[in-house]
Design a protein around this motif. Structure first.
Motif, PDB file in Angstrom:
ATOM      1  N   SER A 174       0.866  -1.184   0.000  1.00  0.00           N
ATOM      2  CA  SER A 174       0.000   0.000   0.000  1.00  0.00           C
ATOM      3  C   SER A 174       0.897   1.226   0.000  1.00  0.00           C
ATOM      4  O   SER A 174       1.592   1.502   0.986  1.00  0.00           O
ATOM      5  CB  SER A 174      -0.915  -0.002   1.222  1.00  0.00           C
ATOM      6  OG  SER A 174      -1.859  -1.052   1.156  1.00  0.00           O
ATOM      7  N   ILE A 175       0.884   1.943  -1.110  1.00  0.00           N
ATOM      8  CA  ILE A 175       1.752   3.111  -1.257  1.00  0.00           C
ATOM      9  C   ILE A 175       1.048   4.330  -0.667  1.00  0.00           C
ATOM     10  O   ILE A 175       0.006   4.757  -1.165  1.00  0.00           O
ATOM     11  CB  ILE A 175       2.087   3.364  -2.743  1.00  0.00           C
ATOM     12  CG1 ILE A 175       2.625   2.089  -3.395  1.00  0.00           C
ATOM     13  CG2 ILE A 175       3.065   4.513  -2.887  1.00  0.00           C
ATOM     14  CD1 ILE A 175       3.921   1.586  -2.824  1.00  0.00           C
ATOM     15  N   CYS A 176       1.615   4.874   0.425  1.00  0.00           N
ATOM     16  CA  CYS A 176       0.940   6.001   1.067  1.00  0.00           C
ATOM     17  C   CYS A 176       1.898   7.125   1.454  1.00  0.00           C
ATOM     18  O   CYS A 176       1.463   8.237   1.742  1.00  0.00           O
ATOM     19  CB  CYS A 176       0.188   5.531   2.313  1.00  0.00           C
ATOM     20  SG  CYS A 176       1.273   4.840   3.571  1.00  0.00           S
ATOM     21  N   LYS A 177       3.209   6.857   1.467  1.00  0.00           N
ATOM     22  CA  LYS A 177       4.148   7.888   1.901  1.00  0.00           C
ATOM     23  C   LYS A 177       4.336   8.966   0.848  1.00  0.00           C
ATOM     24  O   LYS A 177       4.453  10.152   1.158  1.00  0.00           O
ATOM     25  CB  LYS A 177       5.497   7.255   2.237  1.00  0.00           C
ATOM     26  CG  LYS A 177       5.467   6.348   3.453  1.00  0.00           C
ATOM     27  CD  LYS A 177       6.838   5.764   3.739  1.00  0.00           C
ATOM     28  CE  LYS A 177       6.798   4.843   4.950  1.00  0.00           C
ATOM     29  NZ  LYS A 177       8.134   4.244   5.228  1.00  0.00           N
ATOM     30  N   SER A 178       4.384   8.550  -0.419  1.00  0.00           N
ATOM     31  CA  SER A 178       4.598   9.488  -1.520  1.00  0.00           C
ATOM     32  C   SER A 178       4.389   8.740  -2.828  1.00  0.00           C
ATOM     33  O   SER A 178       4.293   7.505  -2.848  1.00  0.00           O
ATOM     34  CB  SER A 178       6.019  10.066  -1.461  1.00  0.00           C
ATOM     35  OG  SER A 178       6.279  10.884  -2.577  1.00  0.00           O
ATOM     36  N   GLN A 190      13.263   2.162  -4.840  1.00  0.00           N
ATOM     37  CA  GLN A 190      12.593   3.433  -4.583  1.00  0.00           C
ATOM     38  C   GLN A 190      11.099   3.238  -4.320  1.00  0.00           C
ATOM     39  O   GLN A 190      10.517   3.925  -3.473  1.00  0.00           O
ATOM     40  CB  GLN A 190      12.783   4.364  -5.786  1.00  0.00           C
ATOM     41  CG  GLN A 190      14.206   4.850  -5.978  1.00  0.00           C
ATOM     42  CD  GLN A 190      14.578   5.912  -4.965  1.00  0.00           C
ATOM     43  OE1 GLN A 190      13.729   6.651  -4.488  1.00  0.00           O
ATOM     44  NE2 GLN A 190      15.854   5.977  -4.615  1.00  0.00           N
ATOM     45  N   ARG A 193      10.015   1.399  -0.746  1.00  0.00           N
ATOM     46  CA  ARG A 193      10.238   2.236   0.442  1.00  0.00           C
ATOM     47  C   ARG A 193       9.138   3.284   0.622  1.00  0.00           C
ATOM     48  O   ARG A 193       9.103   3.971   1.642  1.00  0.00           O
ATOM     49  CB  ARG A 193      11.602   2.910   0.345  1.00  0.00           C
ATOM     50  CG  ARG A 193      12.762   1.927   0.477  1.00  0.00           C
ATOM     51  CD  ARG A 193      14.112   2.626   0.495  1.00  0.00           C
ATOM     52  NE  ARG A 193      15.201   1.677   0.639  1.00  0.00           N
ATOM     53  CZ  ARG A 193      15.845   1.112  -0.377  1.00  0.00           C
ATOM     54  NH1 ARG A 193      15.517   1.440  -1.621  1.00  0.00           N
ATOM     55  NH2 ARG A 193      16.815   0.240  -0.171  1.00  0.00           N
ATOM     56  N   LEU A 194       8.249   3.410  -0.346  1.00  0.00           N
ATOM     57  CA  LEU A 194       7.128   4.342  -0.235  1.00  0.00           C
ATOM     58  C   LEU A 194       5.923   3.698   0.439  1.00  0.00           C
ATOM     59  O   LEU A 194       4.900   4.357   0.636  1.00  0.00           O
ATOM     60  CB  LEU A 194       6.713   4.844  -1.632  1.00  0.00           C
ATOM     61  CG  LEU A 194       7.791   5.545  -2.470  1.00  0.00           C
ATOM     62  CD1 LEU A 194       7.238   5.909  -3.850  1.00  0.00           C
ATOM     63  CD2 LEU A 194       8.287   6.806  -1.760  1.00  0.00           C
ATOM     64  N   ALA A 195       6.024   2.419   0.782  1.00  0.00           N
ATOM     65  CA  ALA A 195       4.882   1.690   1.335  1.00  0.00           C
ATOM     66  C   ALA A 195       4.707   1.981   2.819  1.00  0.00           C
ATOM     67  O   ALA A 195       5.663   2.281   3.539  1.00  0.00           O
ATOM     68  CB  ALA A 195       5.069   0.192   1.119  1.00  0.00           C
ATOM     69  N   CYS A 196       3.455   1.869   3.281  1.00  0.00           N
ATOM     70  CA  CYS A 196       3.169   2.058   4.700  1.00  0.00           C
ATOM     71  C   CYS A 196       2.833   0.736   5.385  1.00  0.00           C
ATOM     72  O   CYS A 196       2.684   0.699   6.605  1.00  0.00           O
ATOM     73  CB  CYS A 196       2.029   3.051   4.884  1.00  0.00           C
ATOM     74  SG  CYS A 196       0.562   2.664   3.923  1.00  0.00           S
ATOM     75  N   ASN A 197       2.696  -0.347   4.638  1.00  0.00           N
ATOM     76  CA  ASN A 197       2.507  -1.664   5.256  1.00  0.00           C
ATOM     77  C   ASN A 197       3.841  -2.420   5.245  1.00  0.00           C
ATOM     78  O   ASN A 197       4.875  -1.867   4.876  1.00  0.00           O
ATOM     79  CB  ASN A 197       1.403  -2.455   4.568  1.00  0.00           C
ATOM     80  CG  ASN A 197       1.681  -2.678   3.089  1.00  0.00           C
ATOM     81  OD1 ASN A 197       2.407  -1.906   2.469  1.00  0.00           O
ATOM     82  ND2 ASN A 197       1.113  -3.743   2.534  1.00  0.00           N
ATOM     83  N   ASN A 199       6.945  -4.155   4.340  1.00  0.00           N
ATOM     84  CA  ASN A 199       7.708  -4.319   3.099  1.00  0.00           C
ATOM     85  C   ASN A 199       8.943  -5.199   3.317  1.00  0.00           C
ATOM     86  O   ASN A 199       9.893  -5.147   2.526  1.00  0.00           O
ATOM     87  CB  ASN A 199       8.119  -2.966   2.523  1.00  0.00           C
ATOM     88  CG  ASN A 199       9.032  -2.166   3.454  1.00  0.00           C
ATOM     89  OD1 ASN A 199       9.489  -2.667   4.485  1.00  0.00           O
ATOM     90  ND2 ASN A 199       9.299  -0.919   3.092  1.00  0.00           N
TER      91      ASN A 199
END
Length: 323
Positions: A174-178, A190, A193-197, A199
């Motif tokens: 789930s991509i939530c950071k950016s 890259q 590392r944008l995931a919030c669950n 990884n």
């Protein structure tokens, strides 16, 4: 990827962004000149690799196992350049830096598959040189066309499966950071590392992938040449050793062109500016496909002779048609 997701868990919703924003070259002064240079590199890559493939296909004398691997290397270089460079130019030169989610994963798949096959091709050619020099009397039996086809096919299968697993694991995030990717293409490291669950599986893959695709092939190639050098030092004269190593010149140059820039970049990754790192990595992606055909044409006698014959025949046919 639905099959991949259903195998790992049902009734789970993953938050996928509609798009990513590629921002690798943003803020670099006079970067458009670099893109003009990339255009030149791409054109040379296409012409050079197409020429090598055409020569090997047209000349029946080049239907040996070694040239099957060289043909595949040229194909991978052509395919990889065509998957990467036009898209990079479209993103940064024409400011189309917003790329849909599924397109980004497709872009990642082709780039990583070709990157893997470039490394594996060098392994196949290293094995060819190892057997040719150490076991010359058994070469025709040990390195047959069928064997080389099977070896390359197994490499393709491994590369495709490994990259499919990498892409499949991204779809579990789930991509939530950016949605901003600070690279010149859709880079696995890259993105995850944008995931919030969780990884962690992607973290494991990002560690294993360079080991399997970069370090192990490099270790095999280095050990192959150490063994070749050790064996020649025991049984051959200096002149015989030099003559034997001359048959490896093209392969050694391709190994240097592919691995040395990556080694330098990985070694200095924490010490160099992010923009410099991105440019260095992009150069390591586009330079080998441009230089490999030049290396093999100039350093391989059989390809050079065959290309001269084809050019002579083409020239004669043009003269005849004019008359």
């Amino acid at each position: 990827m639905e099959l991949f997701n259903s195998a790992l868990g049902k009734n789970i919703t993953f938050m996928h962004p509609p798009f990513f924003i590629i921002r690798g070259f943003i803020g670099i002064p006079n970067v458009k000149y670099y893109f003009v240079f990339l255009c030149f590199v791409y054109i040379v890559s296409v012409l050079g690799n197409t020429a090598v493939m055409a020569v090997i296909y047209l000349d029946h004398n080049l239907r040996a196992a070694k040239y099957i691997a060289v043909f595949n290397l040229a194909f991978v270089d052509l395919f990889g350049s065509s998957a990467l460079v036009p898209k990079v130019l479209d993103i940064f030169l024409f400011n189309h830096n917003i790329i849909p989610y599924n397109d980004c994963l497709t872009f990642l798949f082709f780039c990583y598959t070709c990157l893997s096959m470039q490394s594996f091709n060098l392994v196949a050619l290293a094995y060819d040189r190892l057997v040719a020099i150490i076991y010359p009397l058994h070469y025709q039996v040990m390195v047959t066309n069928r064997f080389m086809f099977s070896l390359i096919a197994s490499f393709w299968l491994f590369a495709v499966v490994a990259v499919i697993i990498s892409v499949g694991l991204i779809t579990r995030l789930s991509i939530c950071k950016s949605v901003v990717i600070n690279s010149y293409f859709c880079d696995h490291g890259q993105i995850y590392r944008l995931a919030c669950n969780d990884n962690f599986p992607n973290d494991v893959v990002s560690f294993l992938y360079p080991v399997l695709i970069f370090w192990l092939p490099l270790a095999f190639i280095l050990l192959s040449y150490l063994y070749i050098g050790y064996t020649l030092a025991k049984v051959a004269t200096v002149q015989e050793g030099i003559k034997a190593f001359k048959t490896c010149t093209a392969h050694l140059l391709s190994v240097v062109v592919y691995f040395i820039p990556l080694l330098i970049t990985f070694t200095l990754m924490e010490k160099i500016h992010p923009n410099s790192r991105i440019i260095n990595l992009s150069l390591t992606s586009v330079f080998p496909p441009m230089l490999n055909p030049i290396i093999y044409v100039l350093q391989t006698k059989e390809i050079k002779v065959s290309m001269k014959k084809i050019l002579k025949v083409t020239g004669r046919s043009k003269v005849t048609n004019r008359k």
